[in-house]
Write an enzyme that holds these catalytic residues in place. Structure first.
Site, PDB file in Angstrom:
ATOM      1  N   ASN A 149       1.354  14.139  -8.366  1.00  0.00           N
ATOM      2  CA  ASN A 149       0.044  14.439  -7.785  1.00  0.00           C
ATOM      3  C   ASN A 149      -0.976  14.932  -8.804  1.00  0.00           C
ATOM      4  O   ASN A 149      -2.166  14.989  -8.498  1.00  0.00           O
ATOM      5  CB  ASN A 149       0.192  15.483  -6.672  1.00  0.00           C
ATOM      6  CG  ASN A 149       0.861  16.750  -7.160  1.00  0.00           C
ATOM      7  OD1 ASN A 149       2.029  16.730  -7.538  1.00  0.00           O
ATOM      8  ND2 ASN A 149       0.141  17.860  -7.158  1.00  0.00           N
ATOM      9  N   GLN A 178       1.691  10.957  -2.412  1.00  0.00           N
ATOM     10  CA  GLN A 178       0.636  10.312  -3.189  1.00  0.00           C
ATOM     11  C   GLN A 178       0.866   8.807  -3.373  1.00  0.00           C
ATOM     12  O   GLN A 178       0.045   8.134  -4.005  1.00  0.00           O
ATOM     13  CB  GLN A 178       0.499  10.975  -4.566  1.00  0.00           C
ATOM     14  CG  GLN A 178      -0.020  12.391  -4.522  1.00  0.00           C
ATOM     15  CD  GLN A 178      -1.456  12.492  -4.014  1.00  0.00           C
ATOM     16  OE1 GLN A 178      -2.172  11.498  -3.911  1.00  0.00           O
ATOM     17  NE2 GLN A 178      -1.885  13.705  -3.688  1.00  0.00           N
ATOM     18  N   SER A 198       2.097  12.269   4.115  1.00  0.00           N
ATOM     19  CA  SER A 198       1.062  13.122   4.706  1.00  0.00           C
ATOM     20  C   SER A 198      -0.144  12.270   5.064  1.00  0.00           C
ATOM     21  O   SER A 198      -0.633  11.498   4.241  1.00  0.00           O
ATOM     22  CB  SER A 198       0.653  14.232   3.734  1.00  0.00           C
ATOM     23  OG  SER A 198      -0.346  15.043   4.302  1.00  0.00           O
ATOM     24  N   CYS A 326      -3.287  22.824  -4.365  1.00  0.00           N
ATOM     25  CA  CYS A 326      -2.520  23.990  -3.905  1.00  0.00           C
ATOM     26  C   CYS A 326      -2.509  25.122  -4.925  1.00  0.00           C
ATOM     27  O   CYS A 326      -2.242  26.270  -4.578  1.00  0.00           O
ATOM     28  CB  CYS A 326      -1.077  23.574  -3.586  1.00  0.00           C
ATOM     29  SG  CYS A 326      -0.949  22.359  -2.268  1.00  0.00           S
TER      30      CYS A 326
END
Length: 387
Positions: A149, A178, A198, A326
């Site tokens: 990522n 990703q 996701s 994050c």
């Protein structure tokens, strides 16, 4: 505003937003209810599950709906480790994993598991040879992400799957957050046992995701409650999010090939332009051999503070990020770049540019021009601080 932070989150597709709104207004009943409205909501969920199965040539029963990539990764890593502890307590992952995987393994270490964290090579990819050397007769799980990522490096998932096929007692988890909707994926052919996705990384809504778990696996749930999702993920299903996410996944997977080719051209244009900025380092390869994802470019400007560059670009109407979203607000070097052998100075100055379907060649050129201007403006200040 030019938004180059698609790795953090993508703008939702208008069709997905419409689907989300329609389902929220019409199918608000709890799908666990036995009345007609509840059963209609449940039918929609099962249809979405079947869609995911068809897109990835798997079985509908092998898909679990979650709240996103973090939950999917935690359920996979912790669920497998705890369910198969009778086989052994050795786990293998890498030093370049997303925090939702990396920290899950750190938590398992506190429970008494032994974890091996493989480093990455200078190009950002993990060596299958080093993985093979780390395997023991106590190893029960290997977890390696599909696309990093931060750097965009594509990991050798097919090669790892072939290696692990000789070890039927070792399970293989892949964080595909990703990669989903961007790269071709053969879960069965590659021997992947668990795969995380996701929705908001592929123009879907936040708070919705999937975990593919091969049929026959034992998974210890991380949530206690009403036993939804075959007891693996308790909680009232997010019906609007699930249906809208299924739509986003279908659109992304079915158009992945043509979108990938277009984005690779933009990536090549971007890396060529960045190469002309003095002192700038691009991480990873040029991607010509399929080693880099088409939508991610990671670079560093040693000596310059990345947050200053990010905010300077924002004033120019351009959005980029520093490392993973994050951890981007933490003033620390990139753990991923350190695992690749980069120095502290390089790892602490990293920038991430992630592309989307809306970008044009003109957008790329504007980004290069503005970043070059800002770097030239800030470099004398950095040199002065070193005196």
């Amino acid at each position: 505003m030019l938004y180059f932070d698609h790795c953090s989150s993508t703008p939702p597709h208008p069709d997905v937003v419409r689907t989300l709104s329609e389902v929220m207004l019409k199918h608000y009943a709890n799908p666990a209810s036995i009345h007609q409205m509840g059963m209609e909501a449940d039918k929609l969920i099962q249809r979405a599950r079947q869609l995911a199965a068809e897109l990835y040539a798997t079985r509908a029963e092998e898909w679990i709906f979650t709240s996103g990539g973090t939950e999917s990764n935690n359920l996979a890593v912790k669920g497998i480790a705890r369910s198969y502890r009778h086989r052994g307590n050795h786990l293998i992952t890498t030093g370049i994993e997303h925090p939702s995987v990396y920290e899950a393994f750190k938590a398992l270490e506190e429970e008494g598991y032994e974890v091996t964290y493989l480093p990455a090579e200078a190009d950002g990819r993990v060596s299958t040879g080093k993985l093979a050397a780390a395997l023991t007769d106590r190893t029960i799980l290997v977890s390696v992400m599909h696309v990093n990522n931060e750097t965009g490096a594509i990991q050798p998932i097919a090669e790892i799957g072939r290696l692990l096929s000789a070890y039927p007692k070792i399970l293989f988890h892949v964080d595909g957050v990703q990669a989903a909707g961007k790269l071709e994926t053969d879960l069965k052919g590659w021997g992947v046992d668990l795969y995380s996705i996701s929705a908001h990384k592929l123009q879907g809504p936040k708070g919705s995701g999937w975990l593919y778990a091969r049929e026959g696996l034992m998974l210890s749930p991380v949530l206690s409650g009403g036993g939804q999702e075959r007891g693996l993920r308790s909680g009232t299903p997010n019906v609007p999010g699930i249906i809208a996410s299924a739509k986003a996944l279908r659109m992304a997977v079915q158009t992945a090939s043509e979108r990938r080719e277009r984005m690779l051209e933009l990536r090549s244009r971007l890396t060529a332009g960045l190469a002309g900025i003095p002192q700038l380092l691009i991480h990873g390869t040029d991607g010509s051999e399929g080693t880099m994802a088409p939508h991610i470019v990671c670079c560093s400007l040693p000596g310059l503070k990345p947050e200053v560059i990010v905010h300077s670009l924002e004033q120019e109407g351009i959005i980029i990020s520093t490392k993973s979203a994050c951890s981007s607000r933490k003033d620390q070097p990139s753990r991923v770049l350190l695992a690749m052998g980069c120095t502290h100075e390089v790892a602490v100055s990293s920038l991430r540019i992630s592309l989307g379907d809306e970008h044009t060649k003109q957008d790329i050129d504007r980004l290069i021009e503005r970043l070059s201007m800002i770097a030239a403006k800030l470099e004398p200040l950095a040199a002065r601080r070193q005196l």
